[in-house]
Design a protein around this motif. Structure first.
Motif, PDB file in Angstrom:
ATOM      1  N   ASP A  56       0.817  -1.217   0.000  1.00  0.00           N
ATOM      2  CA  ASP A  56       0.000   0.000   0.000  1.00  0.00           C
ATOM      3  C   ASP A  56       0.850   1.266   0.000  1.00  0.00           C
ATOM      4  N   THR A  57       1.917   1.276   0.789  1.00  0.00           N
ATOM      5  CA  THR A  57       2.759   2.474   0.834  1.00  0.00           C
ATOM      6  C   THR A  57       3.497   2.668  -0.487  1.00  0.00           C
ATOM      7  N   VAL A  58       3.872   1.574  -1.130  1.00  0.00           N
ATOM      8  CA  VAL A  58       4.533   1.676  -2.442  1.00  0.00           C
ATOM      9  C   VAL A  58       3.558   2.252  -3.462  1.00  0.00           C
ATOM     10  N   VAL A  59       2.336   1.754  -3.477  1.00  0.00           N
ATOM     11  CA  VAL A  59       1.327   2.270  -4.401  1.00  0.00           C
ATOM     12  C   VAL A  59       1.062   3.745  -4.108  1.00  0.00           C
ATOM     13  N   LYS A  60       1.020   4.095  -2.823  1.00  0.00           N
ATOM     14  CA  LYS A  60       0.792   5.487  -2.442  1.00  0.00           C
ATOM     15  C   LYS A  60       1.984   6.379  -2.791  1.00  0.00           C
ATOM     16  N   LYS A  61       3.145   5.820  -2.985  1.00  0.00           N
ATOM     17  CA  LYS A  61       4.309   6.589  -3.415  1.00  0.00           C
ATOM     18  C   LYS A  61       4.309   6.739  -4.935  1.00  0.00           C
ATOM     19  N   VAL A  62       3.948   5.692  -5.637  1.00  0.00           N
ATOM     20  CA  VAL A  62       3.971   5.698  -7.095  1.00  0.00           C
ATOM     21  C   VAL A  62       2.901   6.631  -7.665  1.00  0.00           C
ATOM     22  N   ASN A  63       1.710   6.589  -7.123  1.00  0.00           N
ATOM     23  CA  ASN A  63       0.609   7.385  -7.678  1.00  0.00           C
ATOM     24  C   ASN A  63       0.898   8.889  -7.704  1.00  0.00           C
ATOM     25  N   PRO A  64       1.394   9.492  -6.629  1.00  0.00           N
ATOM     26  CA  PRO A  64       1.701  10.929  -6.711  1.00  0.00           C
ATOM     27  C   PRO A  64       2.849  11.233  -7.677  1.00  0.00           C
ATOM     28  N   LEU A  65       3.818  10.348  -7.768  1.00  0.00           N
ATOM     29  CA  LEU A  65       4.913  10.553  -8.721  1.00  0.00           C
ATOM     30  C   LEU A  65       4.356  10.623 -10.136  1.00  0.00           C
ATOM     31  N   ARG A  66       3.512   9.665 -10.470  1.00  0.00           N
ATOM     32  CA  ARG A  66       2.927   9.618 -11.803  1.00  0.00           C
ATOM     33  C   ARG A  66       2.020  10.817 -12.050  1.00  0.00           C
ATOM     34  N   SER A  67       1.243  11.173 -11.064  1.00  0.00           N
ATOM     35  CA  SER A  67       0.303  12.279 -11.205  1.00  0.00           C
ATOM     36  C   SER A  67       1.021  13.606 -11.440  1.00  0.00           C
ATOM     37  N   VAL A  68       2.016  13.879 -10.638  1.00  0.00           N
ATOM     38  CA  VAL A  68       2.764  15.131 -10.782  1.00  0.00           C
ATOM     39  C   VAL A  68       3.507  15.145 -12.114  1.00  0.00           C
ATOM     40  N   TYR A  69       4.042  14.013 -12.511  1.00  0.00           N
ATOM     41  CA  TYR A  69       4.725  13.925 -13.805  1.00  0.00           C
ATOM     42  C   TYR A  69       3.754  14.255 -14.942  1.00  0.00           C
ATOM     43  N   ARG A  70       2.545  13.663 -14.912  1.00  0.00           N
ATOM     44  CA  ARG A  70       1.559  13.914 -15.966  1.00  0.00           C
ATOM     45  C   ARG A  70       1.154  15.385 -16.011  1.00  0.00           C
TER      46      ARG A  70
END
Length: 105
Positions: A56-70
């Motif tokens: 869960d913490t990994v998914v919660k780390k990946v999602n903001p990275l992807r979102s900010v990148y987009r």
């Protein structure tokens, strides 16, 4: 796993590089993308780089990275479409923007 703002550049660089090595969790075009076992294995590898991490913490780390990148990529593309000159072109402020270019696949 610490909040994104508290992670060191070295950690995030390693995390992103490892994330990139598992197209099963980020590339919709990958044959492994729909394979739950492959995704589970990939997330387990990402979890291993931090002793306090969970899936869960990994998914919660990946999602903001992807979102900010987009969001940053959208600003760059909007700047290009507007016909802005080289000097006026939007330049992303994210230090890890170039590290996430593999997400354009």
């Amino acid at each position: 796993m610490a909040d994104l703002r508290q992670c060191s550049r070295e950690f995030l660089t390693d995390f992103i590089a490892l994330y990139e090595s598992f197209p099963s969790i980020w590339s919709v075009k990958s044959k492994e993308y729909s394979n739950r076992e492959k995704k589970g294995e990939a997330y387990e590898k990402l979890v291993e780089i931090n002793a306090t991490a969970t899936r869960d913490t990994v998914v919660k780390k990946v999602n903001p990275l992807r979102s900010v990148y987009r969001k940053e990529l959208g600003k760059v593309n909007k700047s290009i479409r507007s016909g802005a000159g080289e000097d006026e072109m939007y330049k992303p402020y994210l230090w890890y923007f170039d590290l996430l270019h593999f997400l354009n696949d």
